[in-house]
Design a protein around this motif. Structure first.
Motif, PDB file in Angstrom:
ATOM      1  N   VAL A   7     100.285  48.801  37.848  1.00  0.00           N
ATOM      2  CA  VAL A   7      98.896  49.221  37.656  1.00  0.00           C
ATOM      3  C   VAL A   7      97.950  48.114  38.113  1.00  0.00           C
ATOM      4  O   VAL A   7      96.956  48.370  38.787  1.00  0.00           O
ATOM      5  N   ALA A   8      98.249  46.866  37.774  1.00  0.00           N
ATOM      6  CA  ALA A   8      97.406  45.741  38.181  1.00  0.00           C
ATOM      7  C   ALA A   8      97.357  45.609  39.696  1.00  0.00           C
ATOM      8  O   ALA A   8      96.296  45.388  40.275  1.00  0.00           O
ATOM      9  N   ILE A   9      98.484  45.775  40.363  1.00  0.00           N
ATOM     10  CA  ILE A   9      98.527  45.702  41.826  1.00  0.00           C
ATOM     11  C   ILE A   9      97.717  46.833  42.434  1.00  0.00           C
ATOM     12  O   ILE A   9      96.926  46.630  43.350  1.00  0.00           O
ATOM     13  N   PHE A  10      97.872  48.032  41.899  1.00  0.00           N
ATOM     14  CA  PHE A  10      97.139  49.190  42.409  1.00  0.00           C
ATOM     15  C   PHE A  10      95.640  48.988  42.257  1.00  0.00           C
ATOM     16  O   PHE A  10      94.876  49.223  43.184  1.00  0.00           O
ATOM     17  N   LEU A  11      95.192  48.545  41.084  1.00  0.00           N
ATOM     18  CA  LEU A  11      93.761  48.363  40.850  1.00  0.00           C
ATOM     19  C   LEU A  11      93.177  47.256  41.716  1.00  0.00           C
ATOM     20  O   LEU A  11      92.074  47.393  42.232  1.00  0.00           O
ATOM     21  N   SER A  12      93.893  46.172  41.915  1.00  0.00           N
ATOM     22  CA  SER A  12      93.368  45.098  42.759  1.00  0.00           C
ATOM     23  C   SER A  12      93.306  45.532  44.216  1.00  0.00           C
ATOM     24  O   SER A  12      92.398  45.157  44.954  1.00  0.00           O
ATOM     25  N   THR A  13      94.242  46.362  44.652  1.00  0.00           N
ATOM     26  CA  THR A  13      94.208  46.893  46.011  1.00  0.00           C
ATOM     27  C   THR A  13      93.028  47.819  46.184  1.00  0.00           C
ATOM     28  O   THR A  13      92.331  47.782  47.192  1.00  0.00           O
ATOM     29  N   MET A  14      92.755  48.658  45.194  1.00  0.00           N
ATOM     30  CA  MET A  14      91.633  49.583  45.273  1.00  0.00           C
ATOM     31  C   MET A  14      90.306  48.842  45.270  1.00  0.00           C
ATOM     32  O   MET A  14      89.354  49.241  45.914  1.00  0.00           O
ATOM     33  N   ALA A  15      90.216  47.730  44.556  1.00  0.00           N
ATOM     34  CA  ALA A  15      88.954  47.005  44.437  1.00  0.00           C
ATOM     35  C   ALA A  15      88.565  46.322  45.736  1.00  0.00           C
ATOM     36  O   ALA A  15      87.384  46.186  46.037  1.00  0.00           O
ATOM     37  N   PHE A  16      89.539  45.883  46.531  1.00  0.00           N
ATOM     38  CA  PHE A  16      89.228  45.105  47.716  1.00  0.00           C
ATOM     39  C   PHE A  16      89.672  45.754  49.017  1.00  0.00           C
ATOM     40  O   PHE A  16      89.400  45.241  50.079  1.00  0.00           O
ATOM     41  N   GLY A  17      90.354  46.879  48.952  1.00  0.00           N
ATOM     42  CA  GLY A  17      90.891  47.494  50.148  1.00  0.00           C
ATOM     43  C   GLY A  17      89.918  48.459  50.808  1.00  0.00           C
ATOM     44  O   GLY A  17      89.040  49.017  50.182  1.00  0.00           O
ATOM     45  N   GLN A  18      90.066  48.596  52.119  1.00  0.00           N
ATOM     46  CA  GLN A  18      89.320  49.584  52.871  1.00  0.00           C
ATOM     47  C   GLN A  18      90.319  50.371  53.696  1.00  0.00           C
ATOM     48  O   GLN A  18      91.299  49.818  54.183  1.00  0.00           O
ATOM     49  N   VAL A  19      90.057  51.651  53.839  1.00  0.00           N
ATOM     50  CA  VAL A  19      90.939  52.520  54.590  1.00  0.00           C
ATOM     51  C   VAL A  19      90.153  53.128  55.735  1.00  0.00           C
ATOM     52  O   VAL A  19      89.071  53.667  55.528  1.00  0.00           O
ATOM     53  N   THR A  23      89.874  55.107  62.836  1.00  0.00           N
ATOM     54  CA  THR A  23      88.984  53.993  63.155  1.00  0.00           C
ATOM     55  C   THR A  23      89.712  52.699  62.834  1.00  0.00           C
ATOM     56  O   THR A  23      90.369  52.590  61.807  1.00  0.00           O
ATOM     57  N   GLY A  24      89.617  51.738  63.730  1.00  0.00           N
ATOM     58  CA  GLY A  24      90.308  50.469  63.541  1.00  0.00           C
ATOM     59  C   GLY A  24      89.557  49.497  62.661  1.00  0.00           C
ATOM     60  O   GLY A  24      90.136  48.590  62.083  1.00  0.00           O
ATOM     61  N   VAL A  25      88.238  49.666  62.535  1.00  0.00           N
ATOM     62  CA  VAL A  25      87.419  48.748  61.761  1.00  0.00           C
ATOM     63  C   VAL A  25      86.588  49.544  60.754  1.00  0.00           C
ATOM     64  O   VAL A  25      85.453  49.924  61.042  1.00  0.00           O
ATOM     65  N   PRO A  26      87.136  49.841  59.567  1.00  0.00           N
ATOM     66  CA  PRO A  26      86.372  50.609  58.587  1.00  0.00           C
ATOM     67  C   PRO A  26      85.171  49.832  58.083  1.00  0.00           C
ATOM     68  O   PRO A  26      85.223  48.615  57.925  1.00  0.00           O
ATOM     69  N   THR A  27      84.056  50.528  57.862  1.00  0.00           N
ATOM     70  CA  THR A  27      82.846  49.891  57.350  1.00  0.00           C
ATOM     71  C   THR A  27      82.574  50.252  55.898  1.00  0.00           C
ATOM     72  O   THR A  27      81.676  49.702  55.282  1.00  0.00           O
TER      73      THR A  27
END
Length: 70
Positions: A7-19, A23-27
């Motif tokens: 859960v901690a890994i998932f939440l930290s990924t969601m907080a800082f990740g962009q998908v 598009t190669g450079v998400p904004t």
């Protein structure tokens, strides 16, 4: 303990990740170049803001406000 770690890994990924999809450079957190389906939109007359500049490049701050219109 293993469940908490996942859960901690998932939440930290969601907080800082962009998908980016097509598009190669998400904004934004989710940046789709193509047809998309949204299941929930901001409520009518709610003020929101995004990180994308009018020229579609990424901004470092949420400086593009908009008011949701139904």
């Amino acid at each position: 303990m293993k469940k908490i770690s996942l859960v901690a890994i998932f939440l930290s990924t969601m907080a800082f990740g962009q998908v980016g999809i097509n598009t190669g450079v998400p904004t934004e957190i989710l940046d789709v170049n193509g047809i998309e389906r949204l299941r929930e939109l901001p409520k009518h007359q709610m003020v929101n803001a995004i990180f994308t500049k009018p020229d579609s490049t990424k901004s470092t701050v949420k400086d593009q406000p908009f008011i949701a219109v139904s």
